[in-house]
Design a protein around this motif. Structure first.
Motif, PDB file in Angstrom:
ATOM      1  N   THR A  31       0.819  -1.221   0.000  1.00 46.39           N
ATOM      2  CA  THR A  31       0.000   0.000   0.000  1.00 46.39           C
ATOM      3  C   THR A  31       0.854   1.272   0.000  1.00 46.39           C
ATOM      4  OG1 THR A  31      -0.251   0.040   2.410  1.00 46.39           O
ATOM      5  CG2 THR A  31      -1.912  -1.167   1.143  1.00 46.39           C
ATOM      6  N   GLY A  32       2.131   1.158   0.425  1.00 46.94           N
ATOM      7  CA  GLY A  32       3.021   2.319   0.352  1.00 46.94           C
ATOM      8  C   GLY A  32       3.179   2.761  -1.093  1.00 46.94           C
ATOM      9  N   ALA A  33       3.193   1.788  -2.011  1.00 47.41           N
ATOM     10  CA  ALA A  33       3.338   2.115  -3.435  1.00 47.41           C
ATOM     11  C   ALA A  33       2.139   2.932  -3.922  1.00 47.41           C
ATOM     12  CB  ALA A  33       3.476   0.834  -4.255  1.00 47.41           C
ATOM     13  N   TYR A  35       0.435   5.186  -2.061  1.00 49.68           N
ATOM     14  CA  TYR A  35       0.678   6.579  -1.626  1.00 49.68           C
ATOM     15  C   TYR A  35       1.738   7.219  -2.516  1.00 49.68           C
ATOM     16  CZ  TYR A  35      -2.352   5.962   2.340  1.00 49.68           C
ATOM     17  OH  TYR A  35      -3.477   5.756   3.112  1.00 49.68           O
ATOM     18  N   ARG A  87      10.312   5.103  -6.189  1.00 50.16           N
ATOM     19  CA  ARG A  87      11.287   4.994  -5.079  1.00 50.16           C
ATOM     20  C   ARG A  87      12.214   6.201  -5.010  1.00 50.16           C
ATOM     21  NH1 ARG A  87       8.771   1.371  -2.220  1.00 50.16           N
ATOM     22  NH2 ARG A  87       7.345   0.632  -3.779  1.00 50.16           N
ATOM     23  N   ALA A  95       5.286  11.288  -0.628  1.00 51.01           N
ATOM     24  CA  ALA A  95       4.308  10.256  -0.247  1.00 51.01           C
ATOM     25  C   ALA A  95       4.013  10.363   1.246  1.00 51.01           C
ATOM     26  CB  ALA A  95       4.835   8.871  -0.595  1.00 51.01           C
ATOM     27  N   SER A  96       5.061  10.575   2.046  1.00 52.09           N
ATOM     28  CA  SER A  96       4.853  10.701   3.489  1.00 52.09           C
ATOM     29  C   SER A  96       4.016  11.953   3.781  1.00 52.09           C
ATOM     30  CB  SER A  96       6.211  10.754   4.194  1.00 52.09           C
ATOM     31  OG  SER A  96       6.027  10.912   5.575  1.00 52.09           O
ATOM     32  N   SER A  99       0.369  11.590   2.681  1.00 52.51           N
ATOM     33  CA  SER A  99      -0.346  10.547   3.443  1.00 52.51           C
ATOM     34  C   SER A  99      -1.009  11.139   4.687  1.00 52.51           C
ATOM     35  CB  SER A  99       0.593   9.406   3.819  1.00 52.51           C
ATOM     36  OG  SER A  99       1.495   9.814   4.828  1.00 52.51           O
ATOM     37  N   GLU A 124       0.752  -4.804   3.184  1.00 51.52           N
ATOM     38  CA  GLU A 124       1.860  -4.103   3.846  1.00 51.52           C
ATOM     39  C   GLU A 124       1.595  -2.603   3.912  1.00 51.52           C
ATOM     40  OE1 GLU A 124       5.522  -4.207   1.551  1.00 51.52           O
ATOM     41  OE2 GLU A 124       6.208  -2.429   2.611  1.00 51.52           O
ATOM     42  N   GLY A 125       1.880  -1.988   5.062  1.00 49.46           N
ATOM     43  CA  GLY A 125       1.700  -0.532   5.143  1.00 49.46           C
ATOM     44  C   GLY A 125       2.011   0.016   6.514  1.00 49.46           C
ATOM     45  N   ARG A 126       1.203   1.028   6.908  1.00 47.97           N
ATOM     46  CA  ARG A 126       1.372   1.655   8.223  1.00 47.97           C
ATOM     47  C   ARG A 126       0.119   1.471   9.082  1.00 47.97           C
ATOM     48  NH1 ARG A 126       5.202   2.190   5.506  1.00 47.97           N
ATOM     49  NH2 ARG A 126       6.858   3.755   5.529  1.00 47.97           N
ATOM     50  N   ASP A 127      -1.038   1.351   8.394  1.00 51.37           N
ATOM     51  CA  ASP A 127      -2.320   1.311   9.111  1.00 51.37           C
ATOM     52  C   ASP A 127      -3.162   0.115   8.679  1.00 51.37           C
ATOM     53  OD1 ASP A 127      -2.743   2.111   6.505  1.00 51.37           O
ATOM     54  OD2 ASP A 127      -4.312   3.544   6.995  1.00 51.37           O
ATOM     55  N   MET A 128      -2.514  -0.921   8.178  1.00 50.29           N
ATOM     56  CA  MET A 128      -3.273  -2.077   7.683  1.00 50.29           C
ATOM     57  C   MET A 128      -4.045  -2.752   8.819  1.00 50.29           C
ATOM     58  SD  MET A 128      -2.840  -2.230   4.452  1.00 50.29           S
ATOM     59  CE  MET A 128      -2.985  -0.478   4.572  1.00 50.29           C
ATOM     60  N   ARG A 176      11.110  10.646   8.622  1.00 54.23           N
ATOM     61  CA  ARG A 176       9.899  10.069   8.004  1.00 54.23           C
ATOM     62  C   ARG A 176       9.112   9.243   9.033  1.00 54.23           C
ATOM     63  NH1 ARG A 176       8.526   6.157   3.682  1.00 54.23           N
ATOM     64  NH2 ARG A 176      10.639   5.316   3.591  1.00 54.23           N
ATOM     65  N   ASP A 180       5.308   9.861  10.112  1.00 50.98           N
ATOM     66  CA  ASP A 180       4.303   8.796   9.948  1.00 50.98           C
ATOM     67  C   ASP A 180       3.670   8.410  11.294  1.00 50.98           C
ATOM     68  OD1 ASP A 180       4.864   8.788   7.253  1.00 50.98           O
ATOM     69  OD2 ASP A 180       6.121   6.983   7.297  1.00 50.98           O
TER      70      ASP A 180
HETATM   71  O1   DC Z   1       6.007   1.826   2.776  1.00 49.82           O
HETATM   72  P1   DC Z   1       6.520   3.000   1.970  1.00 49.82           P
HETATM   73  O2   DC Z   1       7.844   3.532   2.428  1.00 49.82           O
HETATM   74  O3   DC Z   1       6.516   2.704   0.500  1.00 49.82           O
HETATM   75  O4   DC Z   1       5.431   4.170   2.214  1.00 49.82           O
HETATM   76  C1   DC Z   1       5.577   5.458   1.686  1.00 49.82           C
HETATM   77  C2   DC Z   1       4.801   6.442   2.561  1.00 49.82           C
HETATM   78  O5   DC Z   1       3.401   6.202   2.427  1.00 49.82           O
HETATM   79  C3   DC Z   1       5.103   6.368   4.033  1.00 49.82           C
HETATM   80  O6   DC Z   1       6.067   7.323   4.431  1.00 49.82           O
HETATM   81  C4   DC Z   1       3.786   6.644   4.714  1.00 49.82           C
HETATM   82  C5   DC Z   1       2.735   6.363   3.673  1.00 49.82           C
HETATM   83  N1   DC Z   1       1.935   5.182   3.939  1.00 49.82           N
HETATM   84  C6   DC Z   1       0.832   5.350   4.765  1.00 49.82           C
HETATM   85  O7   DC Z   1       0.624   6.430   5.308  1.00 49.82           O
HETATM   86  N2   DC Z   1      -0.009   4.306   4.972  1.00 49.82           N
HETATM   87  C7   DC Z   1       0.218   3.115   4.409  1.00 49.82           C
HETATM   88  N3   DC Z   1      -0.652   2.120   4.623  1.00 49.82           N
HETATM   89  C8   DC Z   1       1.357   2.919   3.597  1.00 49.82           C
HETATM   90  C9   DC Z   1       2.207   3.974   3.396  1.00 49.82           C
END
Ligand code: DC
Length: 221
Positions: A31-33, A35, A87, A95-96, A99, A124-128, A176, A180
């Motif tokens: 899911t980061g991809a 954002y 990347r 992206a950060s 987000s 995969e992510g931050r808030d899955m 970052r 986040d």
């Molecule tokens: O996982 P990544 O480094 O590719 O994510 C890029 C940015 O996207 C990360 O700094 C925060 C945001 N992100 C988010 O807020 N929620 C997610 N589920 C995935 C990524």
């Protein structure tokens, strides 16, 4: 079955998720991809402020496509496959930043749930585990100390022939992670029922063994 893997930058999430999805025959949803792709597409349009109402309104009109192909999320923009360009350091920063926008988060959350609607997904992510799939039966929060994460990121860059300054990279990762973790919406944090796994000092086979055991325990009727 949905497996969620959250954690800070450089914790090894992508490698682990890719391997786990392959081992289980699941779809890998990075899911980061998504954002990063929004940051990329907004930049192409010359829009940088995701809080700008014009920006929020244009999200559904961006020429992005998210779909599953060969077991993984695939992204195109105007028919062009997006991968390495997502990347780039500028896109990583953007992206950060974007987000933090409520409009971007709800737009992508809806997409992520749609993409995972058939199940059998490693997300995969931050808030899955906390926001997008709070009922997922298997949740993992993967982390590692800052030095380990910086070294791993530096090795990834080196593999691509890019040389980066260690101290600069460490500062970028720290910054970052703070952004986040401290944002108001869906901040980076473990779900209460997540397995916390600190991978500092662990190799990939050790991490995989632990995760596959955890998945089997949770999958037992
Ligand atoms: O996982 P990544 O480094 O590719 O994510 C890029 C940015 O996207 C990360 O700094 C925060 C945001 N992100 C988010 O807020 N929620 C997610 N589920 C995935 C990524």
């Amino acid at each position: 079955m949905i497996i969620t893997i959250d954690g800070p930058a450089g914790a090894g999430k992508s490698t682990v998720c890719r391997l786990l999805a392959k081992a289980l025959g699941y779809v890998y949803l990075d899911t980061g991809a998504m954002y990063r792709a929004i940051a990329w597409a907004l930049k192409e349009k010359g829009l940088t402020c995701a809080e700008d109402p014009e920006c929020a309104a244009c999200l559904p009109t961006l020429p992005l496509r998210f779909f599953i192909a060969e077991g993984a999320l695939t992204i195109t923009c105007n028919g062009r496959f997006l991968d390495d360009e997502l990347r780039e350091p500028e896109i990583t920063r953007e992206a950060s930043r974007i987000s933090q926008s409520a409009a971007v988060r709800s737009f992508l959350t809806e997409w992520q749930r749609r993409l995972a609607s058939d199940g059998r997904v490693v997300a995969e992510g931050r808030d899955m585990g906390t926001v997008v799939f709070p009922h997922a039966p298997v949740k993992v929060f993967l982390t590692a100390d800052l030095a380990t994460r910086t070294q791993r990121r530096q090795a990834q860059y080196r593999e691509k022939g890019i040389s980066v300054d260690y101290a600069e990279l460490e500062a970028q990762i720290r910054e970052r992670d703070a952004a986040d973790a401290e944002r108001a919406l869906a901040p980076l944090r473990p779900a209460p029922d997540a397995l916390l796994l600190d991978t500092s000092g662990m190799d990939i086979s050790g991490v995989m063994e632990r995760l596959l055991r955890f998945v089997r325990e949770k999958d037992r009727p």
